[in-house]
Design an enzyme around this catalytic site. Structure first.
Site, PDB file in Angstrom:
ATOM      1  N   PHE A 178     -26.442  42.294  39.400  1.00 54.28           N
ATOM      2  CA  PHE A 178     -27.066  43.476  38.821  1.00 54.28           C
ATOM      3  C   PHE A 178     -28.400  43.703  39.536  1.00 54.28           C
ATOM      4  CE2 PHE A 178     -28.982  45.788  35.192  1.00 54.28           C
ATOM      5  CZ  PHE A 178     -27.931  46.645  34.910  1.00 54.28           C
ATOM      6  N   ARG A 189     -14.908  51.467  34.998  1.00 58.35           N
ATOM      7  CA  ARG A 189     -14.814  50.234  34.204  1.00 58.35           C
ATOM      8  C   ARG A 189     -14.242  50.566  32.831  1.00 58.35           C
ATOM      9  NH1 ARG A 189     -20.551  47.284  34.274  1.00 58.35           N
ATOM     10  NH2 ARG A 189     -21.042  49.139  33.050  1.00 58.35           N
ATOM     11  N   ASP A 195     -27.413  34.700  34.272  1.00 59.54           N
ATOM     12  CA  ASP A 195     -27.519  35.968  33.541  1.00 59.54           C
ATOM     13  C   ASP A 195     -26.163  36.214  32.890  1.00 59.54           C
ATOM     14  OD1 ASP A 195     -27.501  38.576  32.658  1.00 59.54           O
ATOM     15  OD2 ASP A 195     -28.562  39.377  34.406  1.00 59.54           O
ATOM     16  N   TYR A 209     -27.208  44.146  23.583  1.00 65.76           N
ATOM     17  CA  TYR A 209     -26.587  45.444  23.265  1.00 65.76           C
ATOM     18  C   TYR A 209     -25.194  45.641  23.846  1.00 65.76           C
ATOM     19  CZ  TYR A 209     -29.005  46.230  27.733  1.00 65.76           C
ATOM     20  OH  TYR A 209     -29.479  46.112  29.017  1.00 65.76           O
ATOM     21  N   LYS A 210     -24.684  44.672  24.613  1.00 61.48           N
ATOM     22  CA  LYS A 210     -23.332  44.831  25.166  1.00 61.48           C
ATOM     23  C   LYS A 210     -22.322  44.262  24.163  1.00 61.48           C
ATOM     24  CE  LYS A 210     -25.068  45.329  29.809  1.00 61.48           C
ATOM     25  NZ  LYS A 210     -25.658  44.642  30.938  1.00 61.48           N
TER      26      LYS A 210
END
Ligand SMILES: *Cc1c(COP(=O)(O)O)cnc(C)c1O
Length: 428
Positions: A129, A388, A210, A235-236
């Site tokens: 990321f 995705r 991560d 939040y995922k």
């Protein structure tokens, strides 16, 4: 599990889903099939209720909420850390909810990047990321070091996956710290974290992970694997809500190390209000907190984590693998590559994939993305040419996966995607 392409198979499988009752515990956008839980998980009723409850406590308790709220805001980070710890195979003191993902990366790397003698490099990877790579380069520059020499990015042979053996080969005696993602955000590859942690340890290198794209979807065993530190967002797959704070893990063997991005919230808890000008940190993950917790942003996590524990992370993983396996099966059978030019970029083996599936295609994939969105599917898009799709264990049904692949087929068969612009918008 064996699949077939009929609609009745999808419906029948949903009837036997042991997690079916969890769908009703989420607010699902009406008329849409939500496949973006890997970017922003949906609100559960429990998460929303905890937010309302915390707002009420603020109204009724004012400053008293720091000690009198239930749970007290003063130790909310520790309380949430203890709730999340079983998801990553850690003990309560090793996890705290604090700050945000990239800020936690900075806080941890400030401590755990310790260049010494020949060991001065940070090993990361070219597929990580981007925020992580910016932060690592920033950490080097802050110390007056040359990021272009010391930040080493392991390459990918196919531009979508990483090879563990190749990563390990890069862990030489010039590397001080390895920082890798658990699941690659684009392709969805799950790395063999146990093997990588063992290799780093054998070579005297510290390893940080991560896990933003895996916690809440995949079980972890940080203590058993000997990971040094980790961080992940709320939040995922944890469904903590937009702007939810992040979590960080510090292996207990490092509790004596100094948090160098120091702040008063990391001070020894019971003496914090002594207001001592000299920093002394709480000897646990809590010592890496910097500031007053974002209580209102963190509140939904109290409910969100309860939902995950009710379902059980092992059952979530089992259901998630069935959903992604089924999705790939339908893509193979309904959208054959030789006809559609679409292919799966995610590794097929269960142990090598996280919670989402990457559907790859040519330049016009962005148009396909817009066309299926207009038909009520909510995926996301990452350049170049990756849609995705994240069927989430707690709220996505087999029937929704079936309808999604049928919709992509319709959009391709009718050439409907050609009506949409090729230029992209700011948030995809
Ligand atoms: C989502 C995600 C982040 C998010 O960073 P923020 O600081 O929360 O914006 C970081 N790293 C990875 C791998 C992610 O998937």
């Amino acid at each position: 599990m064996s699949f077939d392409t009929s609609e009745s198979f999808a419906r029948e499988t949903d009837r036997r889903d042991p997690l079916a009752s969890f769908r009703g515990r989420f607010h699902r956008p009406r008329g849409r099939i939500y496949l973006d839980g890997n970017s922003l998980g949906l609100a559960s009723r429990e998460a929303a209720a905890e937010l309302s409850r915390t707002l009420r406590e603020w109204r009724t308790l004012g400053i008293g909420g720091w000690l009198e709220a239930d749970p007290p805001w003063f130790t909310l980070g520790e309380t949430l850390g203890a709730l999340a710890a079983p998801l990553v195979g850690a003990c309560s003191e090793e996890v705290v909810c604090a700050g945000t993902t990239t800020v936690d990366l900075h806080a941890l790397v400030a401590t755990f990047y310790r260049p010494e003698g020949r060991r001065r490099r940070i090993l990361a990877d070219c597929l990580n990321f981007p925020s992580d790579l910016y932060a690592l380069a920033g950490q080097l520059k802050l110390r007056g070091l040359a990021a272009e020499h010391l930040l080493v990015l392991a390459e990918s042979r196919d531009a979508r996956t990483l090879d563990e053996a190749q990563l390990i080969a890069r862990m030489d005696d010039e590397v001080a710290l390895v920082l890798l993602p658990s699941v690659l955000y684009r392709s969805g590859q799950l790395l063999d974290l146990e093997r990588l942690a063992r290799a780093a340890r054998e070579r005297g290198i510290l390893i940080g992970l991560d896990c933003s794209h895996s916690v809440g979807a995949v079980p972890h065993r940080f203590d058993a694997w000997g990971v040094d530190f980790a961080f992940w967002c709320g939040y995922k797959y944890l469904n903590g809500g937009p702007g939810s704070p992040a979590f960080l893990y510090v292996n207990r063997r490092h509790f004596g190390a100094e948090p160098l991005l120091a702040g008063w919230w990391g001070y020894i808890k019971e003496r914090q209000f002594a207001m001592d000008p000299e920093f002394r940190h709480e000897p646990s993950a809590a010592g890496w907190q910097i500031s007053t917790p974002a209580v209102l942003s963190a509140a939904p996590l109290l409910g969100a984590l309860r939902v995950i524990h009710d379902a059980g992370i092992e059952r979530i993983r089992a259901r998630s693998l069935e959903l992604t396996g089924y999705l790939m099966f339908l893509v193979d059978n309904l959208l054959p590559q030789e006809r559609t030019c679409l292919s799966i970029g995610t590794p097929r083996e269960a142990g090598r994939r996280g919670g989402h599936v990457a559907l790859e295609g040519p330049g016009w994939m962005w148009q396909v993305h817009q066309a299926i969105k207009a038909r009520g599917i909510v995926p996301d898009y990452r350049p170049p040419g990756v849609i995705r799709l994240a069927p989430t264990a707690l709220y996505t049904s087999f029937h929704e996966v079936w309808r999604t692949v049928r919709t992509i087929k319709t959009v391709l068969d009718r050439g409907e995607y050609r009506r949409y612009p090729l230029e992209r918008t700011a948030v995809t």
